[in-house]
Design an enzyme around this catalytic site. Structure first.
Site, PDB file in Angstrom:
ATOM      1  N   CYS A 116       0.819  -1.208   0.000  1.00 19.76           N
ATOM      2  CA  CYS A 116       0.000   0.000   0.000  1.00 19.76           C
ATOM      3  C   CYS A 116       0.854   1.259   0.000  1.00 19.76           C
ATOM      4  O   CYS A 116       1.256   1.757   1.064  1.00 19.76           O
ATOM      5  CB  CYS A 116      -0.933   0.000   1.214  1.00 19.76           C
ATOM      6  N   CYS A 163      -0.677   4.199   1.870  1.00 18.96           N
ATOM      7  CA  CYS A 163      -0.520   4.194   3.334  1.00 18.96           C
ATOM      8  C   CYS A 163       0.930   4.492   3.730  1.00 18.96           C
ATOM      9  O   CYS A 163       1.174   5.211   4.686  1.00 18.96           O
ATOM     10  CB  CYS A 163      -0.864   2.824   3.928  1.00 18.96           C
ATOM     11  N   ASP A 164       1.896   3.917   3.004  1.00 19.40           N
ATOM     12  CA  ASP A 164       3.275   3.901   3.502  1.00 19.40           C
ATOM     13  C   ASP A 164       4.231   4.878   2.825  1.00 19.40           C
ATOM     14  O   ASP A 164       5.387   4.994   3.250  1.00 19.40           O
ATOM     15  CB  ASP A 164       3.842   2.474   3.362  1.00 19.40           C
TER      16      ASP A 164
END
Ligand code: NAP
Length: 320
Positions: free
Chosen positions: A149, A152-153
């Site tokens: 992801c 997200c990261d």
């Protein structure tokens, strides 16, 4: 458009698992949310069982540019807006993971990690999870440089190096998202042609931070106690070691059908086999979105299928 954190949108407390429902909707992505909006508006007694990842894969997408009405929208903003709309329509949600299902005495029994539900009908809209490569280091360094992801990261890789593996829409979109943050980005693809939307594929390949590795396979993720330090690639020129801090894997998805294996027919890839778009081999069970074998996996098709599935249940209830 932006709404607050999802947990504030949970309408818990209203659930009694001993109750009998007309409909259980399993899933929390666009297909489930659309089914929930329609089910609530039809006045169907229902519950939506969403796992700990509300919004599904769409919520993990940095930008969605092909959902009609929005030239660009952050994935989680779109799914949060859908959930808000569902709650306003009267949809009832519970954050539980479906573990198994069975048909008994003309009812569908749904067992979750914390309760059991009985329903006349079930809509399976559990989506799909990221596929893995199964190479050494992938699991070991998951969360320490290996990610599924970028949305997200990405912040963890500011001014660092990253590698993206895959050639589909997810790989290309998330790689483009990473270009805003990282210093260098490698794109590893097993063929010499991307299957992603050509407009975005061209934009990525021509990006100044991007190096492409065509006809190449990632065979190992290597690292230290601190996390990922590099990858080994099998390329047409031979084995290559590439230094990198992050590895983002977008090599397809696996339908989340494990709890439904005895309830409906699945295809070879474990997707729910559909009939007339949202019907399944079981007349009490419908399916919508990425969990199906319907092929074209877009938010716009998922919401359409969710609506159709809820409408099909409504028709059956009306004619009982
Ligand atoms: P996908 O379209 O199935 O693409 C997976 C990619 O991974 C392909 O390029 C594939 O290579 C590669 N791959 C698969 N197995 C591999 C392996 N073992 N080793 C190396 N590479 C491997 O998956 P996706 O990109 O996650 O997309 C899933 C669906 O969602 C698609 O229908 C996509 O269109 C849709 N989607 C749409 C959007 C959008 O905004 N429109 C965004 C994201 C996803 P090959 O190309 O050689 O097969």
């Amino acid at each position: 458009m932006s709404f607050k954190v999802d947990t504030g949108l949970i309408n818990s407390g209203a659930i009694k698992s001993t109750d009998s429902y007309q409909l259980v909707i399993a899933g929390g992505g666009p297909a489930a949310l659309s089914a929930a909006i329609y089910a609530a508006r039809y006045g169907i007694k229902h519950v939506v069982l969403e796992s700990w990842k509300p919004g599904g894969q769409a919520a993990l997408t940095a930008e969605i540019e092909n959902y009609p009405g929005f030239s660009s929208i952050v994935g989680s903003d779109l799914t949060n807006a859908m959930k808000k709309q569902a709650l306003e329509a009267g949809a009832v949600f519970s954050m539980e993971t479906v573990e198994s299902t069975q048909e008994k005495d003309g009812k569908i029994l749904v067992r979750t990690d914390s309760a059991e539900y009985s329903a006349e009908y079930l809509i399976i809209a559990t989506g799909a999870a990221p596929a893995t490569l199964g190479v050494p280091g992938e699991e070991k360094y998951y969360g320490r440089g290996v990610s599924f992801c970028a949305t997200c990261d990405a912040p963890f890789f500011k001014n660092k190096k990253a590698i993206v593996v895959g050639g589909g829409d997810s790989a290309v979109k998330e790689a483009l998202h990473l270009t805003h943050v990282v210093s260098e980005l490698g794109l590893v693809h097993r063929r010499d042609k991307l299957r992603a939307e050509p407009y975005l594929a061209k934009k990525l390949v021509e990006h100044e931070k991007v190096t492409t590795y065509w006809n190449s396979h990632l065979t190992e993720v290597v690292g230290s106690d601190q996390g990922v330090t590099g990858v080994i690639l099998d390329t047409p020129e031979g084995k290559k070691h590439i230094d990198t801090d992050g590895v983002f894997l977008y090599v397809g998805t696996v339908p989340a059908t494990e709890p439904f294996t005895t309830l409906v027919d699945l295809d070879k890839k474990n997707a729910v086999v559909t009939r007339d778009i949202v019907g399944t081999s079981n007349p009490r069970v419908f399916a919508a979105g990425d969990v199906t074998n319907n092929g074209f996996r877009q938010v716009v098709t998922a919401v359409s299928e969710g609506a159709r599935a809820a409408a099909a249940v409504f028709d059956l209830l009306e004619n009982e």
